[in-house]
Write an enzyme that holds these catalytic residues in place. Structure first.
Site, PDB file in Angstrom:
ATOM      1  N   HIS A 268      -2.457 -14.958  -3.897  1.00  0.00           N
ATOM      2  CA  HIS A 268      -2.946 -14.563  -5.223  1.00  0.00           C
ATOM      3  C   HIS A 268      -4.189 -15.393  -5.524  1.00  0.00           C
ATOM      4  O   HIS A 268      -5.236 -15.166  -4.950  1.00  0.00           O
ATOM      5  CB  HIS A 268      -1.794 -14.777  -6.217  1.00  0.00           C
ATOM      6  N   HIS A 307      -5.519  -5.271  -0.732  1.00  0.00           N
ATOM      7  CA  HIS A 307      -5.075  -5.470  -2.105  1.00  0.00           C
ATOM      8  C   HIS A 307      -3.884  -4.569  -2.364  1.00  0.00           C
ATOM      9  O   HIS A 307      -3.834  -3.468  -1.828  1.00  0.00           O
ATOM     10  CB  HIS A 307      -6.216  -5.128  -3.073  1.00  0.00           C
ATOM     11  N   ASP A 363     -11.967 -11.863  -3.918  1.00  0.00           N
ATOM     12  CA  ASP A 363     -12.000 -13.232  -3.410  1.00  0.00           C
ATOM     13  C   ASP A 363     -12.864 -13.404  -2.173  1.00  0.00           C
ATOM     14  O   ASP A 363     -13.154 -14.520  -1.768  1.00  0.00           O
ATOM     15  CB  ASP A 363     -10.569 -13.692  -3.065  1.00  0.00           C
TER      16      ASP A 363
HETATM   17  C1  LIG Z   1      -3.323  -8.801  -0.985  1.00  0.00           C
HETATM   18  C2  LIG Z   1      -2.117  -8.526  -0.080  1.00  0.00           C
HETATM   19  C3  LIG Z   1      -1.073  -9.612  -0.323  1.00  0.00           C
HETATM   20  C4  LIG Z   1      -1.527  -7.153  -0.433  1.00  0.00           C
HETATM   21  O1  LIG Z   1      -0.401  -6.995   0.322  1.00  0.00           O
HETATM   22  P1  LIG Z   1       0.504  -5.692   0.349  1.00  0.00           P
HETATM   23  O2  LIG Z   1       0.029  -4.672  -0.632  1.00  0.00           O
HETATM   24  O3  LIG Z   1       1.913  -6.140   0.267  1.00  0.00           O
HETATM   25  O4  LIG Z   1       0.156  -5.085   1.754  1.00  0.00           O
HETATM   26  P2  LIG Z   1       1.016  -5.313   3.060  1.00  0.00           P
HETATM   27  O5  LIG Z   1       1.218  -6.769   3.309  1.00  0.00           O
HETATM   28  O6  LIG Z   1       2.211  -4.427   2.991  1.00  0.00           O
HETATM   29  O7  LIG Z   1       0.029  -4.750   4.159  1.00  0.00           O
HETATM   30  C5  LIG Z   1      -0.025  -3.396   4.601  1.00  0.00           C
HETATM   31  C6  LIG Z   1      -0.527  -3.384   6.044  1.00  0.00           C
HETATM   32  O8  LIG Z   1      -1.854  -3.944   6.105  1.00  0.00           O
HETATM   33  C7  LIG Z   1      -1.853  -5.163   6.839  1.00  0.00           C
HETATM   34  N1  LIG Z   1      -2.653  -6.117   6.073  1.00  0.00           N
HETATM   35  C8  LIG Z   1      -2.705  -6.262   4.729  1.00  0.00           C
HETATM   36  N2  LIG Z   1      -3.602  -7.192   4.371  1.00  0.00           N
HETATM   37  C9  LIG Z   1      -4.125  -7.642   5.545  1.00  0.00           C
HETATM   38  C10 LIG Z   1      -5.093  -8.621   5.826  1.00  0.00           C
HETATM   39  N3  LIG Z   1      -5.711  -9.277   4.857  1.00  0.00           N
HETATM   40  N4  LIG Z   1      -5.395  -8.854   7.117  1.00  0.00           N
HETATM   41  C11 LIG Z   1      -4.785  -8.164   8.109  1.00  0.00           C
HETATM   42  N5  LIG Z   1      -3.852  -7.220   7.890  1.00  0.00           N
HETATM   43  C12 LIG Z   1      -3.526  -6.965   6.620  1.00  0.00           C
HETATM   44  C13 LIG Z   1      -0.405  -5.615   6.939  1.00  0.00           C
HETATM   45  O9  LIG Z   1      -0.189  -6.371   8.114  1.00  0.00           O
HETATM   46  C14 LIG Z   1       0.300  -4.288   6.967  1.00  0.00           C
HETATM   47  O10 LIG Z   1       0.150  -3.741   8.254  1.00  0.00           O
HETATM   48  P3  LIG Z   1       1.389  -2.955   8.950  1.00  0.00           P
HETATM   49  O11 LIG Z   1       1.582  -1.727   8.088  1.00  0.00           O
HETATM   50  O12 LIG Z   1       0.945  -2.682  10.327  1.00  0.00           O
HETATM   51  O13 LIG Z   1       2.560  -3.903   8.863  1.00  0.00           O
HETATM   52  C15 LIG Z   1      -2.540  -8.512   1.415  1.00  0.00           C
HETATM   53  O14 LIG Z   1      -3.491  -7.497   1.639  1.00  0.00           O
HETATM   54  C16 LIG Z   1      -3.059  -9.870   1.887  1.00  0.00           C
HETATM   55  O15 LIG Z   1      -2.273 -10.720   2.314  1.00  0.00           O
HETATM   56  N6  LIG Z   1      -4.401 -10.067   1.838  1.00  0.00           N
HETATM   57  C17 LIG Z   1      -4.963 -11.352   2.179  1.00  0.00           C
HETATM   58  C18 LIG Z   1      -4.839 -12.295   1.017  1.00  0.00           C
HETATM   59  C19 LIG Z   1      -5.753 -11.943  -0.132  1.00  0.00           C
HETATM   60  O16 LIG Z   1      -6.938 -11.692   0.068  1.00  0.00           O
HETATM   61  N7  LIG Z   1      -5.236 -11.967  -1.356  1.00  0.00           N
HETATM   62  C20 LIG Z   1      -6.040 -11.780  -2.560  1.00  0.00           C
HETATM   63  C21 LIG Z   1      -5.590 -10.661  -3.376  1.00  0.00           C
HETATM   64  S1  LIG Z   1      -6.701 -10.463  -4.738  1.00  0.00           S
END
Ligand SMILES: CC(C)(COP(=O)(O)OP(=O)(O)OC[C@H]1O[C@@H](n2cnc3c(N)ncnc32)[C@H](O)[C@@H]1OP(=O)(O)O)[C@@H](O)C(=O)NCCC(=O)NCCS
Length: 433
Positions: A268, A307, A363
């Site tokens: 987050h 996201h 971010d």
């Molecule tokens: C933001 C975040 C937590 C959202 O997560 P979410 O909606 O739960 O999405 P998921 O974790 O279910 O991801 C869906 C798919 O994309 C992939 N994925 C998501 N974000 C990714 C990332 N930043 N890098 C690589 N793969 C990613 C996951 O591995 C998953 O792949 P799969 O279907 O093969 O398992 C996630 O995208 C993330 O961890 N991003 C990096 C951290 C970040 O920038 N956070 C700031 C948010 S403002």
């Protein structure tokens, strides 16, 4: 009878239920009418991480993740970033409408008059270890604020709510800057109320021996725009924490400490810190393909990408990219920018990211800008918490005044042992493994 209904047939009993649809949602409690066992509670909906559950009705922020739209009280984020100021946007979020000139002047005055913190807060902050993370200090100090203002407990008194709002907006930058000064062993700088909200924050962060700190107007405005972009984002993890803690009728200062704690995590508010560490770790453009390989193998994440709601470009990301150019004209180019731009170019073309709709979020670039402005990486989540205070307060005020809200209490699906008798210690089996 509601105009739109969902008809659910329970195949076990043949019974049919008409469930009203309102605002494109059904009430989860309607499902409880469907009995699972004669003596048990009704049917539950199971939704870990609230993937498809609305926890409130809100009129504050609207996001259309598929189309990349973000509105505060109906106003597009791009217009606010271009034409508003952070304090005006905070007014909009909290009060629902843009202020006229007189109301804005009064609002600005009220917040400016609360920027100083009690001297004991300083003493309290002195107690932290020299290398304490400023976000940890912020969480603890905001929590401690509630002990200085016991009147904050009067959450049903509009006057108390008004004062806590001014206090929180005013004191967050002061506490944040004090946390930084503590970490670098520099004397705390008192607020200069002749400066703007962000100008004063830069003063409290960076003033050294000059009689009066003069913020660079480009950086002051850039920070203000970054604050506008971070001011609210509807029901995210920290807003949910703010509402959830507030639902027990805890005072807003304590609830806000909890929201800060939720923001601390790398998924987050810690994400921009994580982005920067990732870029530093990659080190140079030649190492990018290797890093992408590791991302695709699931070993690491591409921080700053993806996201929960934006499955298109994050509209804040677009504003930030423009802002970066203005900032770098003053500060000089951050060498990490080249790595970021190349990483973005590759990721946007790569099937792995395209298929999963992973785009740069707010971010991805904010960290590079903050670093160019001389903010240390540890301060990044703090720089998110300061402006998000407006959103947290707006969410809290809406929750407190919402007659449908009660103490937040999710249900669970229990998969543990059925009732069993206590076993004396000498009769217990050897632990497995
Ligand atoms: C933001 C975040 C937590 C959202 O997560 P979410 O909606 O739960 O999405 P998921 O974790 O279910 O991801 C869906 C798919 O994309 C992939 N994925 C998501 N974000 C990714 C990332 N930043 N890098 C690589 N793969 C990613 C996951 O591995 C998953 O792949 P799969 O279907 O093969 O398992 C996630 O995208 C993330 O961890 N991003 C990096 C951290 C970040 O920038 N956070 C700031 C948010 S403002």
């Amino acid at each position: 009878m509601a105009k739109e209904t969902l008809t659910v047939t329970d195949n076990r009993t043949g019974k049919t239920y008409e469930i009203p649809i309102e605002h494109e949602a059904i009430r989860a409690t309607e499902l409880a009418r469907i009995r699972v066992r004669p003596d048990g509670p009704g049917l539950l909906s199971y939704d870990p991480a609230f993937m498809n559950t609305a926890s409130c009705k809100s009129r504050i922020t609207f996001i259309d993740g598929d189309r990349g739209i973000l509105l505060y009280r109906g106003y597009p984020i791009e217009q606010l970033a271009e034409r508003s100021t952070y304090l005006e946007t905070a007014y909009l979020l909290i009060k629902g409408e843009l202020p006229n000139a007189e109301h804005l002047a009064q609002w600005t005055h009220n917040i400016t008059m609360h920027t100083i913190v009690h001297e004991n807060i300083k003493a309290f902050m002195d107690g932290f270890r020299y290398d304490a993370h400023p976000m940890g200090m912020l969480v603890a100090t905001v929590g401690a604020l509630s002990t200085f203002y016991p009147d904050a407990k009067l959450i049903f008194d509009p006057e108390s709510r008004r004062i806590q709002t001014h206090r929180l907006l005013a004191k967050m930058p002061t506490i944040a800057a004090f946390a930084y000064r503590h970490a670098i062993g520099m004397p705390y700088v008192y607020p200069d109320n002749a400066l703007s909200y962000t100008g004063n924050f830069l003063n409290m962060m960076f003033k050294i021996t000059e009689l009066r700190y003069k913020p660079n107007p480009v950086l002051e405005r850039a920070l203000d725009v970054l604050f506008i972009l971070h001011a609210d984002h509807e029901q995210n993890c920290s807003a949910n924490a703010m509402r959830s803690i507030g639902s027990s009728q805890a005072d807003p200062l304590s609830a806000l400490a909890g929201a800060c704690a939720a923001l601390y995590g790398p998924l987050h508010g810690g994400a921009n810190e994580a982005v920067l560490r990732m870029l530093q770790g990659i080190g140079s453009v030649e190492h990018i393909p290797d890093y992408i390989k590791r991302v695709k193998a699931g070993e690491v994440r591409l921080m700053g990408f993806g996201h929960r709601v934006y499955k298109n470009f994050d509209p804040r990301g677009k504003v930030i990219k423009k802002l970066a150019d203005q900032v770098f004209e003053v500060t000089g180019r951050n060498p990490l920018l080249d790595i970021a731009l190349e990483l973005e170019r590759i990721a946007l073309e790569d099937d792995y990211f395209v298929k999963r709709k992973l785009y740069p979020n707010v971010d991805f670039y904010s960290g590079i800008i903050y670093q160019a402005m001389n903010f240390p990486v540890d301060m990044f989540p703090v720089l998110f918490a300061i402006p998000r205070t407006a959103g947290w307060i707006a969410q809290w005020l809406e929750m407190v005044q919402d007659e449908e809200q009660r103490i937040a209490r999710p249900r669970q699906i229990y998969l543990g042992h059925a009732q069993r008798d206590y076993t004396p210690i000498d009769k217990r089996p050897e632990p497995r493994g």
